[in-house]
Design an enzyme around this catalytic site. Structure first.
Site, PDB file in Angstrom:
ATOM      1  N   ASN A 145       0.794  -1.218   0.000  1.00 47.96           N
ATOM      2  CA  ASN A 145       0.000   0.000   0.000  1.00 47.96           C
ATOM      3  C   ASN A 145       0.833   1.277   0.000  1.00 47.96           C
ATOM      4  O   ASN A 145       1.969   1.290   0.486  1.00 47.96           O
ATOM      5  CB  ASN A 145      -0.890   0.055   1.264  1.00 47.96           C
ATOM      6  CG  ASN A 145      -1.983  -0.982   1.266  1.00 47.96           C
ATOM      7  OD1 ASN A 145      -2.873  -0.969   0.439  1.00 47.96           O
ATOM      8  ND2 ASN A 145      -1.919  -1.893   2.227  1.00 47.96           N
TER       9      ASN A 145
ATOM     10  N   GLU B 184      -3.786  -8.957   9.865  1.00 52.64           N
ATOM     11  CA  GLU B 184      -3.564  -7.832   8.945  1.00 52.64           C
ATOM     12  C   GLU B 184      -2.445  -8.214   7.984  1.00 52.64           C
ATOM     13  O   GLU B 184      -1.347  -8.580   8.412  1.00 52.64           O
ATOM     14  CB  GLU B 184      -3.192  -6.568   9.725  1.00 52.64           C
ATOM     15  CG  GLU B 184      -2.734  -5.400   8.887  1.00 52.64           C
ATOM     16  CD  GLU B 184      -3.781  -4.986   7.867  1.00 52.64           C
ATOM     17  OE1 GLU B 184      -3.430  -4.927   6.674  1.00 52.64           O
ATOM     18  OE2 GLU B 184      -4.941  -4.732   8.259  1.00 52.64           O
TER      19      GLU B 184
ATOM     20  N   ASP C 241      -2.742 -13.191   5.201  1.00 54.57           N
ATOM     21  CA  ASP C 241      -4.031 -13.057   4.524  1.00 54.57           C
ATOM     22  C   ASP C 241      -5.117 -13.678   5.394  1.00 54.57           C
ATOM     23  O   ASP C 241      -4.921 -14.749   5.988  1.00 54.57           O
ATOM     24  CB  ASP C 241      -3.974 -13.757   3.163  1.00 54.57           C
ATOM     25  CG  ASP C 241      -5.325 -13.823   2.484  1.00 54.57           C
ATOM     26  OD1 ASP C 241      -5.738 -12.814   1.905  1.00 54.57           O
ATOM     27  OD2 ASP C 241      -5.971 -14.894   2.570  1.00 54.57           O
ATOM     28  N   GLY C 242      -6.267 -13.018   5.472  1.00 52.30           N
ATOM     29  CA  GLY C 242      -7.320 -13.475   6.374  1.00 52.30           C
ATOM     30  C   GLY C 242      -7.812 -14.873   6.077  1.00 52.30           C
ATOM     31  O   GLY C 242      -8.013 -15.692   6.986  1.00 52.30           O
TER      32      GLY C 242
ATOM     33  N   ASP D 184     -13.393  -7.161   7.958  1.00 53.50           N
ATOM     34  CA  ASP D 184     -13.257  -5.758   7.530  1.00 53.50           C
ATOM     35  C   ASP D 184     -12.030  -5.609   6.638  1.00 53.50           C
ATOM     36  O   ASP D 184     -11.230  -4.688   6.801  1.00 53.50           O
ATOM     37  CB  ASP D 184     -13.141  -4.853   8.768  1.00 53.50           C
ATOM     38  CG  ASP D 184     -13.266  -3.372   8.414  1.00 53.50           C
ATOM     39  OD1 ASP D 184     -13.790  -3.056   7.331  1.00 53.50           O
ATOM     40  OD2 ASP D 184     -12.828  -2.547   9.226  1.00 53.50           O
TER      41      ASP D 184
END
Length: 532
Positions: A249, A328, A353-354, A371
């Site tokens: 990001n 996260e 990764d979730g 989320d």
């Protein structure tokens, strides 16, 4: 034997030219994604625009380069093109963001739909097509110089292709895992511009040609290094607490009197907010606090998409005896959460990764909060029926899943992404309820098996000690609407979440553009600039 003949008959130098050209093309392509992502997202749609545009540039460069080499096989022309490409790429970190913002500003007053896609496409065309067109001429030109006779033409062309491919592989991994996380996108462009410039300079120094052009190119690179190495993406912002990049990001932290904000996109909203007071935030985090009251027990909470930990902090503040765990994918966000958002050290956060985390653990939970967002879109692997089946398996009996859906638009006539998500979840859970968060585009979804979450909330709404939270929970209970499935199911095989999400985002942007268009029509350019 003169120097020119010696240099060009040494195929090693030609292979190195092919190697570094291939490396630079991939590095620029990855840099393009990072330059555009803070403005237009890093979705598959934006990636498609980048790849498609660059492939067009390369194809045209291949055709034109081959014809040019046949017509005039002077290698000066090729290395002059490499020199120009190097200068252009060096200028990208200095001028690129201004071009993007300029295009976006122009489109605000000229279009009503598909703003993000059109703006991303035009930005990519203007910034990246020309230098990559020039680099696309390298391979056919080198083939002309490297093939001495037809007997070994296949071997020579194959070797050129291998060097180009190896260079492309290295140019793929180095920016992603080394240069961009370590020194940023801007310096990454400058590094590979410097490599291309060195490649051209070596040729012209050996040939004792074009000293004036080489000198100008070196001066331009130095200027770009001075002004482009540390310039932020959000150049119009002043007093940012933090601005940087991670593997995943663009990251921006902004501080105000009331809150601290994390953004991974400079044009569209914020990704995480922490209030400085110990009160309710007025945002979706507060509405999601209904989940612990709906669950039969609320001792163990898992948050997929921990972000800066606002929801975790709210749970600790308003409920006793909670064990909270977060997942996260971006480790740098977790570090920022600890440093700027007061995420308690006792809350463990797994960098993963979730969905992969759920596959790897046998732990079960009373509440699972989903989320997870990839910039401004939802990761497709965390939107499918297979994923929600994994979530359900990790819930204790009477447990509740809460999902934050942040793309609600009143202008959507057909089924939007939230309809798809709610329908998909209804395939797995017996009870699915939603409630809209006033004043935002957020919608909270609560899902459970065995016990009706709305009835549970009505029974437990008075349990919180905080009076404001009790009042809010009563409003949430009144606003909960049972979802009626329409059969729109997302699966691992078919989950067009980015197209669905972009459709809603386009609608939301259209509403904003309409506002600015009206200002422009009434007050002109000066009024528009003042409003921005």
């Amino acid at each position: 034997m003169d120097k020119k003949k010696h240099l060009l008959t040494n195929k090693t130098y030609l292979y190195l030219t092919e190697f570094f050209a291939g490396m630079s093309v991939m590095a620029v392509e990855l840099g393009a994604s990072r330059l555009l992502a803070p403005f237009f997202s890093s979705s598959q749609i934006v990636w498609t625009i980048i790849i498609g545009t660059i492939m067009i540039a390369m194809a045209l460069g291949n055709v034109w380069g081959g014809r040019s080499a046949d017509k005039n096989p002077n290698p000066d022309r090729l290395y002059r093109r490499i020199l120009i490409a190097a200068v252009w790429i060096a200028a990208i970190p200095v001028l690129g963001k201004y071009i993007i913002v300029g295009i976006s500003g122009l489109l605000i007053i000229t279009i009503s739909h598909q703003f993000l896609i059109i703006a991303a496409f035009l930005s990519c065309m203007i910034i990246f097509v020309f230098p990559l067109f020039l680099l696309g001429t390298v391979t056919p030109s080198l083939a002309k110089y490297a093939v001495g006779n037809l007997n070994d033409s296949g071997k020579t062309i194959g070797t050129l292709g291998a060097f180009n491919t190896i260079g492309s592989i290295i140019g793929t991994f180095v920016p992603t895992f080394i240069s961009i996380p370590a020194v940023g996108t801007g310096i990454t462009f400058l590094i590979f511009a410097g490599i291309l410039l060195a490649l051209a300079l070596i040729y012209f120094v050996f040939e004792k040609r074009n000293p004036f052009g080489c000198g100008i190119a070196v001066i331009v690179l130095i200027i770009c290094c001075i002004f482009g190495h540390s310039a932020g993406f959000a150049f119009w912002e002043s007093g940012l607490t933090y601005e940087g990049e991670s593997v995943y990001n663009y990251l921006q932290v902004k501080d105000s009197e009331r809150s601290t904000i994390l953004s991974t996109n400079v044009l569209f909203g914020v990704q995480s907010v922490a209030m400085k007071s110990d009160e309710l935030t007025g945002m979706y985090y507060d509405y999601a606090l209904a989940a612990p009251l709906m669950a039969e027990q609320a001792g163990d909470v898992l948050i997929l998409g921990m972000g800066t930990g606002t929801y975790a902090g709210q749970c600790l503040r308003y409920f006793d005896h909670m064990n909270i765990e977060g997942v996260e994918i971006d480790e740098k966000i977790t570090k920022l959460a600890r440093e700027y958002f007061s995420l308690p050290e006792e809350i463990p956060v797994t960098t993963y990764d979730g969905r992969a985390f759920l596959r790897a653990t046998d732990q079960t939970y009373d509440v699972i909060m989903v989320d997870a967002y990839q910039d401004i879109t939802i990761p497709f692997q965390m939107s499918t029926v297979e994923f929600f089946m994994q979530v359900q398996k990790h819930l204790n009996p009477g447990g509740v899943m809460v999902v934050n859906m942040n793309m609600r638009s009143a202008d959507m006539d057909s089924a939007d992404i939230n309809t798809y998500l709610a329908d998909t979840i209804s395939e797995v859970f017996e009870y699915v309820y939603t409630v809209d968060v006033p004043g935002t585009t957020n919608r909270e979804l609560f899902a459970s098996n065995g016990r009706n979450p709305k009835e549970m909330l009505r029974q437990e709404a008075d349990r919180p000690a905080d009076e404001k939270l009790r009042s809010l929970m009563a409003r949430v209970a009144d606003g909960l609407t049972e979802h009626e499935p329409q059969g729109y199911i997302l699966t691992d095989d078919r989950a067009p979440v980015e197209l669905l999400g972009m459709r809603v985002i386009d609608s939301l942007i259209g509403e904003e553009i309409g506002y600015y268009k009206e200002i422009f029509m009434e007050q002109g350019l000066e009024g528009l600039l003042n409003s921005l």
